[in-house]
Scaffold this active site. Structure first.
Site, PDB file in Angstrom:
ATOM      1  N   ALA A  59       0.843  -1.201   0.000  1.00 12.48           N
ATOM      2  CA  ALA A  59       0.000   0.000   0.000  1.00 12.48           C
ATOM      3  C   ALA A  59       0.875   1.246   0.000  1.00 12.48           C
ATOM      4  CB  ALA A  59      -0.875  -0.012   1.242  1.00 12.48           C
ATOM      5  N   GLY A  73       0.862  -5.437   1.228  1.00  8.42           N
ATOM      6  CA  GLY A  73      -0.271  -5.748   0.353  1.00  8.42           C
ATOM      7  C   GLY A  73       0.175  -6.409  -0.936  1.00  8.42           C
ATOM      8  N   GLU A 124       0.574 -10.000  -0.166  1.00  8.44           N
ATOM      9  CA  GLU A 124      -0.759 -10.562   0.089  1.00  8.44           C
ATOM     10  C   GLU A 124      -1.481 -10.844  -1.234  1.00  8.44           C
ATOM     11  OE1 GLU A 124      -1.748  -7.347   2.904  1.00  8.44           O
ATOM     12  OE2 GLU A 124      -2.412  -8.953   4.228  1.00  8.44           O
ATOM     13  N   GLU A 179       4.141  -4.779   7.656  1.00 10.74           N
ATOM     14  CA  GLU A 179       3.117  -3.871   8.212  1.00 10.74           C
ATOM     15  C   GLU A 179       3.357  -3.552   9.683  1.00 10.74           C
ATOM     16  OE1 GLU A 179       2.571  -6.293   6.118  1.00 10.74           O
ATOM     17  OE2 GLU A 179       0.955  -5.803   4.729  1.00 10.74           O
TER      18      GLU A 179
HETATM   19  C1  LIG Z   1      -1.630  -4.209  -4.713  1.00  7.47           C
HETATM   20  C2  LIG Z   1      -1.615  -4.103  -3.280  1.00  7.47           C
HETATM   21  C3  LIG Z   1      -1.837  -2.757  -2.828  1.00  7.47           C
HETATM   22  C4  LIG Z   1      -2.366  -2.835  -1.482  1.00  7.47           C
HETATM   23  C5  LIG Z   1      -3.314  -1.740  -1.293  1.00  7.47           C
HETATM   24  C6  LIG Z   1      -4.016  -1.820   0.027  1.00  7.47           C
HETATM   25  C7  LIG Z   1      -4.666  -0.501   0.327  1.00  7.47           C
HETATM   26  C8  LIG Z   1      -5.543  -0.458   1.478  1.00  7.47           C
HETATM   27  C9  LIG Z   1      -4.990  -0.496   2.791  1.00  7.47           C
HETATM   28  C10 LIG Z   1      -5.614  -1.447   3.646  1.00  7.47           C
HETATM   29  C11 LIG Z   1      -4.612  -2.014   4.508  1.00  7.47           C
HETATM   30  C12 LIG Z   1      -4.056  -3.258   3.935  1.00  7.47           C
HETATM   31  C13 LIG Z   1      -2.834  -3.644   4.667  1.00  7.47           C
HETATM   32  C14 LIG Z   1      -1.669  -3.515   3.773  1.00  7.47           C
HETATM   33  O1  LIG Z   1      -1.621  -4.157   2.805  1.00  7.47           O
HETATM   34  C15 LIG Z   1      -0.650  -2.573   4.239  1.00  7.47           C
HETATM   35  C16 LIG Z   1       0.591  -2.427   3.398  1.00  7.47           C
HETATM   36  O2  LIG Z   1       0.843  -2.881   2.337  1.00  7.47           O
HETATM   37  S1  LIG Z   1       1.628  -1.392   4.221  1.00  7.47           S
HETATM   38  C17 LIG Z   1       2.975  -1.151   3.150  1.00  7.47           C
HETATM   39  C18 LIG Z   1       3.912  -2.262   3.265  1.00  7.47           C
HETATM   40  N1  LIG Z   1       5.095  -1.962   2.504  1.00  7.47           N
HETATM   41  C19 LIG Z   1       6.210  -1.507   3.035  1.00  7.47           C
HETATM   42  O3  LIG Z   1       6.325  -1.305   4.214  1.00  7.47           O
HETATM   43  C20 LIG Z   1       7.317  -1.253   2.076  1.00  7.47           C
HETATM   44  C21 LIG Z   1       8.062  -0.023   2.444  1.00  7.47           C
HETATM   45  N2  LIG Z   1       9.136   0.250   1.513  1.00  7.47           N
HETATM   46  C22 LIG Z   1      10.332  -0.324   1.604  1.00  7.47           C
HETATM   47  O4  LIG Z   1      10.601  -1.190   2.406  1.00  7.47           O
HETATM   48  C23 LIG Z   1      11.367   0.158   0.650  1.00  7.47           C
HETATM   49  O5  LIG Z   1      11.024   1.464   0.261  1.00  7.47           O
HETATM   50  C24 LIG Z   1      11.512  -0.727  -0.602  1.00  7.47           C
HETATM   51  C25 LIG Z   1      12.158  -2.065  -0.212  1.00  7.47           C
HETATM   52  C26 LIG Z   1      10.177  -0.957  -1.296  1.00  7.47           C
HETATM   53  C27 LIG Z   1      12.458  -0.009  -1.613  1.00  7.47           C
HETATM   54  O6  LIG Z   1      13.648   0.353  -0.927  1.00  7.47           O
HETATM   55  P1  LIG Z   1      14.736   1.303  -1.637  1.00  7.47           P
HETATM   56  O7  LIG Z   1      14.989   0.825  -2.992  1.00  7.47           O
HETATM   57  O8  LIG Z   1      15.872   1.424  -0.681  1.00  7.47           O
HETATM   58  O9  LIG Z   1      14.020   2.713  -1.804  1.00  7.47           O
HETATM   59  P2  LIG Z   1      13.492   3.717  -0.680  1.00  7.47           P
HETATM   60  O10 LIG Z   1      13.175   3.021   0.572  1.00  7.47           O
HETATM   61  O11 LIG Z   1      14.422   4.888  -0.611  1.00  7.47           O
HETATM   62  O12 LIG Z   1      12.105   4.176  -1.307  1.00  7.47           O
HETATM   63  C28 LIG Z   1      12.055   4.969  -2.517  1.00  7.47           C
HETATM   64  C29 LIG Z   1      10.926   5.956  -2.370  1.00  7.47           C
HETATM   65  O13 LIG Z   1       9.679   5.240  -2.368  1.00  7.47           O
HETATM   66  C30 LIG Z   1       8.938   5.569  -1.183  1.00  7.47           C
HETATM   67  N3  LIG Z   1       8.193   4.374  -0.779  1.00  7.47           N
HETATM   68  C31 LIG Z   1       8.651   3.131  -0.686  1.00  7.47           C
HETATM   69  N4  LIG Z   1       7.675   2.298  -0.322  1.00  7.47           N
HETATM   70  C32 LIG Z   1       6.574   3.046  -0.162  1.00  7.47           C
HETATM   71  C33 LIG Z   1       5.233   2.746   0.210  1.00  7.47           C
HETATM   72  N5  LIG Z   1       4.835   1.507   0.480  1.00  7.47           N
HETATM   73  N6  LIG Z   1       4.380   3.761   0.258  1.00  7.47           N
HETATM   74  C34 LIG Z   1       4.755   5.033  -0.026  1.00  7.47           C
HETATM   75  N7  LIG Z   1       6.014   5.385  -0.410  1.00  7.47           N
HETATM   76  C35 LIG Z   1       6.906   4.386  -0.452  1.00  7.47           C
HETATM   77  C36 LIG Z   1       9.989   5.976  -0.181  1.00  7.47           C
HETATM   78  O14 LIG Z   1       9.416   6.783   0.802  1.00  7.47           O
HETATM   79  C37 LIG Z   1      10.980   6.722  -1.057  1.00  7.47           C
HETATM   80  O15 LIG Z   1      10.491   8.004  -1.321  1.00  7.47           O
HETATM   81  P3  LIG Z   1      11.024   9.283  -0.539  1.00  7.47           P
HETATM   82  O16 LIG Z   1      10.427  10.424  -1.248  1.00  7.47           O
HETATM   83  O17 LIG Z   1      12.515   9.185  -0.566  1.00  7.47           O
HETATM   84  O18 LIG Z   1      10.494   9.148   0.870  1.00  7.47           O
END
Ligand SMILES: CCCCCCCCCCCCCC(=O)CC(=O)SCCNC(=O)CCNC(=O)[C@H](O)C(C)(C)COP(=O)(O)OP(=O)(O)OC[C@H]1O[C@@H](n2cnc3c(N)ncnc32)[C@H](O)[C@@H]1OP(=O)(O)O
Ligand SMILES: NC(=O)C1=CN([C@@H]2O[C@H](COP(=O)(O)OP(=O)(O)OC[C@H]3O[C@@H](n4cnc5c(N)ncnc54)[C@H](O)[C@@H]3O)[C@@H](O)[C@H]2O)C=CC1
Length: 663
Positions: free
Chosen positions: A36, A75, A78, A98
């Site tokens: 997400a 997500g 998932e 998460e």
């Molecule tokens: C198709 C499925 C979509 C699901 C939609 C569900 C929507 C409804 C919500 C209901 C709840 C459902 C529960 C759920 O599914 C919750 C989640 O999915 S929570 C998110 C889980 N994901 C993460 O925690 C991943 C986080 N990201 C990372 O670990 C790293 O960024 C990653 C390994 C992906 C890449 O690392 P790296 O190459 O080192 O790059 P950066 O870390 O510097 O990131 C680059 C840039 O991108 C931004 N970013 C990364 N991930 C996210 C994200 N998930 N959401 C928003 N932005 C993200 C990051 O902030 C960087 O940008 P900056 O401008 O530098 O901050």
């Protein structure tokens, strides 16, 4: 929202079109899905619900294959778990992180992963949120194939090859969730998770959700997962953890008061580094550098320290090599007792005793031994970087690289720029920090920089509270219940009471045998000094009696307000002085260097959550009671923020930048 809509539209079309025999879901640009969009969480999450569409994928009568490259997280994973097969590139990383955002995997993750890989393995992945490699995912059993070739092409080929085969056993929702001795297992896990969580609610809620997978039928378990997610989604802890996620990235985009910035300053390439002093810090720094593939020259002048240091570094590198499954010969460390051995390095990190005269001397020597363009860095905890720079022929190439003990483990690095430090020197130190896996924060030069400067009022308040009647245990308990791994007194004991004593002596504060409670014009507590002088530990009661202090009952609210608000108040002064570029920098320093509980977001974020007006009122209250304690005097910036209506933390910079009123 656009991705969610895209998934809904396309899946419905693919599943219902009789011409389509099988389906492959993939991401763009080599990344399956990072889950997400965390930025959407604070807002209204509109658009179609995903879980019913995910179930339509699972119940499709044609094979659906996930082609996983790059990341499948949250997500994203998932979604892949609803597909019938998962084909994964060997370099992909997978996980349900998460919990690190204060949430749980609420698109079926807590109900489906345990059915696929067993309850204990699912508990580990979901409560830690750790990312795993494709190889580990294959071993655990949640991917079906790991390949090195083009993943999408391989997935398409595979999807076509399984057309017509039964999909019954591929539908995770239909699998049982066996768990022998479930009660004992969950009791034990819950105890461990609570201990590790230090007050964080998400890990505990994750366990409850997985328990529902064992005790309830699938549909009811899914419902329970939603209910539990609802308790987390809007929680203050989730907001704090999501703030930390972005702040960790914000601090890498550093700036200096001169206007120099991360995106306009190019780091110099560094391959060869020297570490001077193989004591506590030098050893850890050497290990951190060697592990990142740098060639290191370690210099130590004391024979015994050299022997002990060399042994400690070799042991740590040997263990690291074993963990990585490589030979320790890959690490390049050379030892010398002569400073001349550093002549050809590109960067030096000095970690000798905290003694200005010794460091001055060393920087003069380094300046003549090293090449003209070598960066000279100091690991000093508090000394003046600008003064050290003035001892060298190139003061613009001097910065602080302040590591935290143990230096190969702790994630924080403060990169301290003096007024003369060149942007390229800061860029190089920041880049080196990143290379060795640190969260590097650029800060200005002042006594104690950011972290240790804020620690001073905190530690003084802890001692004042003991003077007034609290036991060290009461103070520590309040801080540990707040979420610190250790309270102030346990921490001081561990790092050695003599460390602070030496600093206070150097500051001229220690007067052996004297009990006066005013030093350098302000309230002072000599208890710590007396402990060190007398080697005694049951001191406060007798001390209070001799000082004529009447002991009173102190509750944890007062402990927290006085210790934490005085630390936060100093944080506001640091922002006002331009020593830290923003509140995120201070918060990341405290989360990664001082054990501030991440689920509380860091001291400045915590202040914003408590309410700036409440922090101000409390400081005013304590200042009235203790007028001889200057650090309780509310800072100008705190007052200014409150009178500006206490804007949200991301808007503080606007108030900081506003010129002070002429009045
Ligand atoms: C198709 C499925 C979509 C699901 C939609 C569900 C929507 C409804 C919500 C209901 C709840 C459902 C529960 C759920 O599914 C919750 C989640 O999915 S929570 C998110 C889980 N994901 C993460 O925690 C991943 C986080 N990201 C990372 O670990 C790293 O960024 C990653 C390994 C992906 C890449 O690392 P790296 O190459 O080192 O790059 P950066 O870390 O510097 O990131 C680059 C840039 O991108 C931004 N970013 C990364 N991930 C996210 C994200 N998930 N959401 C928003 N932005 C993200 C990051 O902030 C960087 O940008 P900056 O401008 O530098 O901050
Ligand atoms: N110990 C800690 O937790 C932290 C310490 N620091 C700072 O790191 C620096 C080092 O601290 P520690 O490692 O704790 O000290 P330490 O006392 O463990 O080690 C210092 C080492 O430097 C050696 N040394 C002294 N003069 C030398 C010279 N001219 N050339 C080469 N080696 C020399 C000593 O023999 C000793 O082995 C200090 O400035 C300290 O303030 C910074 C962060 C945390």
């Amino acid at each position: 929202a656009a991705v969610r809509q895209g998934i809904v539209d396309t899946v419905q079309k693919a599943v219902s079109d009789p011409q389509v025999k099988s389906v492959v879901i993939c991401g763009q640009n080599g990344i399956f899905c990072g889950g997400a969009d965390i930025k959407e969480f604070g807002k209204d999450i509109s658009g179609p619900p995903l879980v019913p569409v995910f179930h339509a994928i699972e119940s499709a009568d044609k094979p659906v294959v996930a082609a996983i490259e790059g990341s499948a997280l949250g997500g994203g994973l998932e979604l892949a778990l609803f597909c019938h097969y998962r084909i994964t590139h060997s370099k992909a990383r997978l996980g349900l992180p998460e919990v690190t955002l204060g949430l749980l995997p609420a698109a079926g993750g807590t109900q489906r992963l345990p059915r696929l890989i067993g309850v204990p393995a699912a508990l580990d992945l979901i409560t830690t949120g750790r990312h795993v490699t494709a190889a580990e995912a294959l071993k655990l059993g949640f991917v079906d194939q790991v390949i090195d070739q083009n993943t999408v092409e391989a997935a398409v080929k595979f999807a076509l090859s399984v057309v017509g085969q039964s999909l019954e056993s591929r539908r995770i929702s239909t699998l049982p969730c066996p768990c022998p001795d479930a009660d004992a297992l969950f009791e034990g896990v819950m105890q461990k998770v609570r201990q590790r969580a230090r007050g964080a609610i998400a890990p505990v809620t994750c366990v409850q959700a997985i328990q529902a997978a064992v005790t309830l039928p699938y549909a009811q378990g899914m419902q329970r997962e939603q209910e539990l997610m609802a308790t987390l989604f809007t929680s203050a802890q989730a907001r704090a953890l999501q703030y930390c996620f972005f702040s960790q990235r914000v601090v890498s985009r550093w700036s200096m008061p001169s206007g120099a910035r991360w995106d306009t300053s190019k780091p110099k390439p560094v391959t060869k580094v020297a570490v001077i002093g193989l004591g506590t810090m030098g050893r850890g720094i050497t290990v951190a550098l060697a592990q990142a593939g740098l060639s290191v020259v370690a210099v130590e002048t004391e024979q015994q320290q050299m022997i002990a240091g060399q042994r400690a570094v070799s042991d740590m590198l040997e263990r690291a090599a074993q963990r990585r499954g490589v030979s320790s010969a890959v690490y390049r460390v050379r030892y010398s007792m002569k400073l001349e051995a550093v002549a050809d390095v590109q960067l030096v990190i000095e970690a000798v005793f905290e003694d200005m005269v010794l460091k001055e001397q060393l920087f003069k020597q380094l300046s003549s031994i090293c090449k003209a363009d070598t960066l000279l860095c100091s690991n000093t905890s508090a000394l003046d970087i600008d003064h050290l720079a003035s001892q060298t022929r190139s003061p613009q190439l001097v910065v602080g690289m302040h590591f935290f003990a143990p230096a190969h483990v702790m994630k924080l690095l403060e990169v301290v720029h003096g007024p003369r430090s060149a942007p390229q020197a800061v860029a190089t130190a920041m880049e080196l920090g990143k290379r060795i896996g640190k969260v590097s924060v650029a800060v200005g030069n002042c006594r104690g920089f950011v972290g240790n400067r804020m620690l001073m009022p905190y530690s003084q308040e802890a001692l004042f509270l003991v003077e007034e009647g609290a036991s060290p245990e009461v103070v520590d308990r309040a801080l540990e219940e707040f979420g610190f791994p250790m309270g102030f007194f346990r921490m001081s004991d561990l790092s050695g009471l003599d460390v602070g004593w030496r600093v206070r002596k150097a500051d001229g504060l220690v007067k052996p045998g004297q009990m006066s409670r005013v030093r350098q014009g302000r309230r002072y507590c000599p208890l710590g000094d007396l402990l060190c002088e007398q080697g005694r530990f049951e001191l406060p009661r007798g001390y209070r009696a001799r000082q004529g202090l009447v002991s009173r009952r102190i509750d944890s609210k007062e402990v927290l307000e006085r210790c934490l608000y005085s630390l936060i108040n100093e944080g506001f002064r640091i922002l006002e002085d331009g020593i830290a570029a923003g509140p995120e920098d201070i918060d990341m320093i405290y989360v990664f260097g001082y054990g501030w509980p991440r689920h509380r977001g860091g001291p400045m974020f915590y202040a914003s959550q408590v309410g700036l007006d409440r922090v101000l009122q409390a400081l005013e209250h304590y200042q009235q009671l203790h007028p001889d304690v200057p650090h309780l005097q509310p800072s100008r910036l705190l007052r200014k923020l409150v009178s500006s209506g206490s804007p949200p933390i991301h808007r503080w910079k606007e108030v900081i930048k506003k010129p002070h009123s002429a009045l």
